[in-house]
Design an enzyme around this catalytic site. Structure first.
Site, PDB file in Angstrom:
ATOM      1  N   TYR A 104       0.837  -1.198   0.000  1.00 51.49           N
ATOM      2  CA  TYR A 104       0.000   0.000   0.000  1.00 51.49           C
ATOM      3  C   TYR A 104       0.879   1.257   0.000  1.00 51.49           C
ATOM      4  CZ  TYR A 104      -4.097  -2.900   0.841  1.00 51.49           C
ATOM      5  OH  TYR A 104      -5.093  -3.827   0.709  1.00 51.49           O
ATOM      6  N   ASN A 127     -12.898   0.286  -5.066  1.00 51.56           N
ATOM      7  CA  ASN A 127     -12.825  -0.119  -6.459  1.00 51.56           C
ATOM      8  C   ASN A 127     -14.027  -0.998  -6.820  1.00 51.56           C
ATOM      9  OD1 ASN A 127     -11.964  -0.924  -9.024  1.00 51.56           O
ATOM     10  ND2 ASN A 127     -10.638  -2.530  -8.192  1.00 51.56           N
ATOM     11  N   CYS A 135      -6.899  -4.235  -7.896  1.00 51.14           N
ATOM     12  CA  CYS A 135      -6.588  -3.871  -6.516  1.00 51.14           C
ATOM     13  C   CYS A 135      -6.049  -5.065  -5.724  1.00 51.14           C
ATOM     14  CB  CYS A 135      -7.808  -3.266  -5.836  1.00 51.14           C
ATOM     15  SG  CYS A 135      -9.252  -4.343  -5.819  1.00 51.14           S
ATOM     16  N   HIS A 136      -6.301  -6.271  -6.206  1.00 53.20           N
ATOM     17  CA  HIS A 136      -5.801  -7.464  -5.509  1.00 53.20           C
ATOM     18  C   HIS A 136      -4.274  -7.533  -5.523  1.00 53.20           C
ATOM     19  CE1 HIS A 136      -6.074  -8.750  -9.745  1.00 53.20           C
ATOM     20  NE2 HIS A 136      -5.025  -9.503  -9.453  1.00 53.20           N
ATOM     21  N   GLU A 162      -1.209 -15.265 -10.566  1.00 58.12           N
ATOM     22  CA  GLU A 162      -0.377 -14.315 -11.301  1.00 58.12           C
ATOM     23  C   GLU A 162       1.111 -14.636 -11.184  1.00 58.12           C
ATOM     24  OE1 GLU A 162      -1.591 -10.322 -10.344  1.00 58.12           O
ATOM     25  OE2 GLU A 162      -3.448 -10.547 -11.490  1.00 58.12           O
TER      26      GLU A 162
END
Length: 166
Positions: A104, A127, A135-136, A162
């Site tokens: 963050y 979001n 945002c993840h 990912e």
């Protein structure tokens, strides 16, 4: 006409709401629009919502992403409405690369406001178009996932997915 559709994915059902131009107004890992609509800005609200079997490019992008094509979501247009900082932060979120953990604090710096960590976190929590505004990809400074509207287990799944495919 505003349309919605749900796609079955390995991470669970994924629902998207799009406007007449195919622009995503709300999305997330749920089968129900009722879970999405409270996040849509009042200025973007609509009266008629029609279920569609397929949302064309949006459905294809969701499917491709979950199959490992992490860039499939990059060009899908989205529309969210809020103040200048949140609008900017959401654009910046779309530039955060998959597979790399970003805190963050790092995200706040990317927005040009390094001391605005809470505002950066607020951009994530507000979001409305999850996945397309990823945002993840933002985590706590210690690497833990923190909170996620669609649940910490789903966020862990996305981050693992990912890392595996980037």
């Amino acid at each position: 006409m505003i349309k919605w559709s749900t796609v079955d994915t390995p991470a669970g059902p994924f629902c998207a709401v799009v406007d007449a131009d195919g622009v995503v107004l709300a999305s997330g890992w749920t089968a129900y629009t009722d879970d999405l609509l409270p996040q849509v800005a009042p200025s973007l609200m609509f009266e008629t919502l029609v279920e569609a079997p397929d949302l064309g490019p949006v459905t294809r992008a969701v499917t491709a992403y979950h199959e490992g094509d992490l860039e499939a979501i990059d060009d899908i247009p989205v529309n969210q409405s809020s103040g200048p900082y949140l609008q900017h932060a959401w654009k910046v979120l779309r530039t955060v690369a998959p597979g790399k953990l970003t805190s963050y604090a790092e995200f706040a710096s990317l927005t040009g406001k390094p001391r605005a960590v809470r505002a950066a976190a607020s951009a994530c929590s507000r979001n409305a178009v999850a996945l397309f505004v990823p945002c993840h990809r933002i985590v706590r400074s210690d690497g833990s996932v923190g909170e996620f509207r669609w649940g910490p287990d789903r966020k862990k799944w996305l981050l693992h997915h990912e890392r595996t495919h980037s």
